[in-house]
Enzyme design. Structure first.
Site, PDB file in Angstrom:
ATOM      1  CB  SER A 136      -8.396  -1.568   4.933  1.00  0.00           C
ATOM      2  OG  SER A 136      -9.246  -3.364   3.762  1.00  0.00           O
ATOM      3  NE  ARG A 178      -4.044  -1.556   0.420  1.00  0.00           N
ATOM      4  CZ  ARG A 178      -3.834  -3.082   0.162  1.00  0.00           C
ATOM      5  NH1 ARG A 178      -3.283  -4.059  -0.809  1.00  0.00           N
ATOM      6  NH2 ARG A 178      -5.121  -3.723   0.114  1.00  0.00           N
ATOM      7  CD  GLU A 189      -5.581   0.642   2.163  1.00  0.00           C
ATOM      8  OE1 GLU A 189      -5.433   1.395   1.299  1.00  0.00           O
ATOM      9  OE2 GLU A 189      -5.893  -0.344   2.601  1.00  0.00           O
TER      10      GLU A 189
HETATM   11  N1  EPU Z   1     -10.012 -10.514   9.850  1.00  0.00           N
HETATM   12  C1  EPU Z   1     -10.806 -11.268  11.649  1.00  0.00           C
HETATM   13  N2  EPU Z   1     -12.122 -10.121  11.985  1.00  0.00           N
HETATM   14  C2  EPU Z   1     -12.363  -9.375  10.855  1.00  0.00           C
HETATM   15  C3  EPU Z   1     -11.709  -9.157   9.665  1.00  0.00           C
HETATM   16  C4  EPU Z   1     -10.649  -9.895   9.516  1.00  0.00           C
HETATM   17  O1  EPU Z   1     -11.097 -12.007  12.552  1.00  0.00           O
HETATM   18  O2  EPU Z   1     -13.546  -8.392  11.385  1.00  0.00           O
HETATM   19  C5  EPU Z   1      -9.529 -11.876  10.543  1.00  0.00           C
HETATM   20  C6  EPU Z   1      -9.474 -12.934   9.765  1.00  0.00           C
HETATM   21  O3  EPU Z   1      -8.288 -14.438  10.945  1.00  0.00           O
HETATM   22  C7  EPU Z   1      -8.825 -13.671   8.541  1.00  0.00           C
HETATM   23  C8  EPU Z   1      -7.686 -12.354   8.080  1.00  0.00           C
HETATM   24  O4  EPU Z   1      -8.292 -11.074   9.209  1.00  0.00           O
HETATM   25  O5  EPU Z   1      -8.841 -14.913   8.470  1.00  0.00           O
HETATM   26  C9  EPU Z   1      -7.785 -11.861   6.976  1.00  0.00           C
HETATM   27  O6  EPU Z   1      -9.106 -11.384   6.967  1.00  0.00           O
HETATM   28  P1  EPU Z   1      -9.589 -10.739   5.028  1.00  0.00           P
HETATM   29  O7  EPU Z   1      -9.332 -11.979   4.094  1.00  0.00           O
HETATM   30  O8  EPU Z   1     -10.615 -10.050   4.797  1.00  0.00           O
HETATM   31  O9  EPU Z   1      -8.102  -9.847   4.525  1.00  0.00           O
HETATM   32  P2  EPU Z   1      -7.809  -8.556   5.268  1.00  0.00           P
HETATM   33  O10 EPU Z   1      -6.313  -8.679   6.239  1.00  0.00           O
HETATM   34  O11 EPU Z   1      -8.811  -7.826   6.576  1.00  0.00           O
HETATM   35  C10 EPU Z   1      -6.820  -7.341   3.220  1.00  0.00           C
HETATM   36  C11 EPU Z   1      -6.818  -6.357   2.289  1.00  0.00           C
HETATM   37  C12 EPU Z   1      -7.753  -5.883   2.048  1.00  0.00           C
HETATM   38  C13 EPU Z   1      -8.463  -7.202   0.935  1.00  0.00           C
HETATM   39  C14 EPU Z   1      -7.933  -8.564   1.142  1.00  0.00           C
HETATM   40  C15 EPU Z   1      -7.952  -9.807   0.484  1.00  0.00           C
HETATM   41  C16 EPU Z   1      -5.433  -4.812   3.376  1.00  0.00           C
HETATM   42  C17 EPU Z   1      -5.327  -3.092   4.461  1.00  0.00           C
HETATM   43  N3  EPU Z   1      -6.780  -4.847   3.615  1.00  0.00           N
HETATM   44  O12 EPU Z   1      -7.665  -7.032   4.099  1.00  0.00           O
HETATM   45  O13 EPU Z   1      -8.340  -4.967   0.708  1.00  0.00           O
HETATM   46  O14 EPU Z   1      -9.686  -6.967   0.159  1.00  0.00           O
HETATM   47  O15 EPU Z   1      -7.022  -8.187   2.337  1.00  0.00           O
HETATM   48  O16 EPU Z   1      -6.700  -9.449  -0.276  1.00  0.00           O
HETATM   49  O17 EPU Z   1      -4.283  -4.778   3.249  1.00  0.00           O
HETATM   50  C18 EPU Z   1      -8.738  -2.576   0.778  1.00  0.00           C
HETATM   51  O18 EPU Z   1      -7.492  -2.428   1.177  1.00  0.00           O
HETATM   52  O19 EPU Z   1      -9.500  -1.369   1.063  1.00  0.00           O
HETATM   53  C19 EPU Z   1      -8.569  -4.136   1.135  1.00  0.00           C
HETATM   54  C20 EPU Z   1     -10.206  -3.894   1.367  1.00  0.00           C
END
Ligand code: EPU
Length: 337
Positions: free
Chosen positions: A237, A162, A333
């Protein structure tokens, strides 16, 4: 070129926050962009693209330039690959659909990301195992001070998680006008290793996925977790996933054995901020007209008439609570204006 005084920015930010621009100009050609910059480059300027990664906490005492440059074209191709040039004001997801219609691969995991082409390089957008940098060839940007157009190669952009040079050393100096991406025409390299994608394909009974199948899976996953900005204001995010040292992770895991993590190197581990925020008790919490999304704690939402200050204060409360409970700093972010 028409400049509107005291314009509402509510339609131009996906959080749906009401804020006023001292003046506003819709920029639909490079010629207009050059001439407006020539006249105004020494005055306060604010560059607005898709408005999908910012939180407006106040009125903008500047000329807001809404970058609305349109156009998509193939600039070169070989038997296997194609280089496509898209103008900065094109909607990102419409561009993904344009590529899928032509069976151009590489971009399908990035389906349904809000925002425009021009801001994709600024924060090196990414999702489900793919980042913009994986398909990025170059972009063109205009120097605000002298209005010359300059090409930037991938290495010039200095992409990170990012991150890019446009958020760092060159912040506020250039406006991206177009982006060139390299996509595949055949032998698409599929990225299906993300657990949620595998599961979604499996539950759709897809064994040999096409790029369209992957896009459909990503769209379904995003729609199930992330609120549609047309219905509930948000900026995706709100925080970045923090990266901590291996020692810090050991201590964290000792206290919270269920903490999810992604190893980045021998020395560094990425922790999902969504998990930290959920664990801190904020998931689904609503305060007046704003809150934390109930399906993904990383997303802050405006249910209607929240103002940017309220959402910013919630973000600070979340940051302070996460720091107190886990001794981890989570950075925003989203750009706070
Ligand atoms: N999780 C929780 N609770 C929540 C949300 C997430 O426990 O409410 C934990 C779970 O263990 C889950 C893990 O977090 O397995 C990862 O969650 P998710 O796959 O939704 O991905 P993220 O790391 O929360 C990132 C990006 C997203 C992108 C997704 C999928 C960042 C800041 N965000 O989210 O990007 O869509 O991965 O690749 O890196 C964005 O940048 O606006 C965005 C949506």
């Amino acid at each position: 070129m028409s400049i509107i005084k005291n314009a509402s920015l509510k339609p131009y930010n996906t959080f749906g926050i009401e804020a006023k621009a001292q003046s506003y100009c819709d920029v639909t050609s490079i010629k207009t962009l050059k001439s407006v910059l020539k006249d105004y480059h020494q005055k306060p300027l604010f560059v607005l693209s898709g408005g999908s990664n910012m939180l407006l906490t106040k009125d903008i005492e500047a000329l807001v330039l809404h970058i609305n440059l349109k156009g998509i074209e193939v600039v070169s191709e070989t038997e296997n690959t194609v280089i496509v040039k898209a103008m900065a004001g094109e909607n990102w997801h419409n561009f993904v659909l344009w590529c899928l219609e032509r069976n151009y691969g590489g971009i399908e995991n990035l389906s349904l990301i809000p925002g425009n082409i021009g801001t994709a390089p600024i924060q090196n957008i990414g999702a489900y195992g793919v980042e913009l940098k994986d398909i990025f060839v170059s972009c063109e940007a205009i120097n605000i001070a002298n209005q010359s157009l300059k090409p930037f190669s991938k290495s010039d952009c200095n992409f990170g998680y990012r991150e890019s040079v446009f958020k760092q050393n060159l912040k506020g100096q250039y406006i991206i006008t177009s982006v060139n991406l390299e996509l595949t025409k055949v032998n698409h390299q599929l990225h299906t290793d993300y657990g949620v994608i595998k599961n979604e394909l499996e539950s759709n009974g897809v064994e040999n996925p096409t790029i369209q199948d992957i896009s459909n899976a990503v769209i379904a996953i995003r729609q199930s977790k992330l609120p549609d900005p047309k219905e509930i204001g948000n900026s995706g995010s709100f925080f970045k996933n923090p990266i901590i040292s291996a020692e810090e992770f050991q201590e964290l895991e000792g206290n919270f054995p269920d903490v999810p993590s992604y190893k980045i190197s021998e020395a560094a581990v990425k922790i999902p901020a969504g998990w930290l925020i959920e664990k801190a008790g904020f998931k689904g919490k609503r305060f007046k007209d704003y809150g934390v999304h109930n399906k993904q704690a990383l997303v802050l939402v405006n249910y209607g008439n929240a103002n940017g200050k309220e959402i910013f204060e919630l973000a600070q409360l979340i940051q302070n609570t996460v720091k107190r409970l886990f001794n981890i700093n989570i950075e925003t972010e989203v750009n706070i204006i």
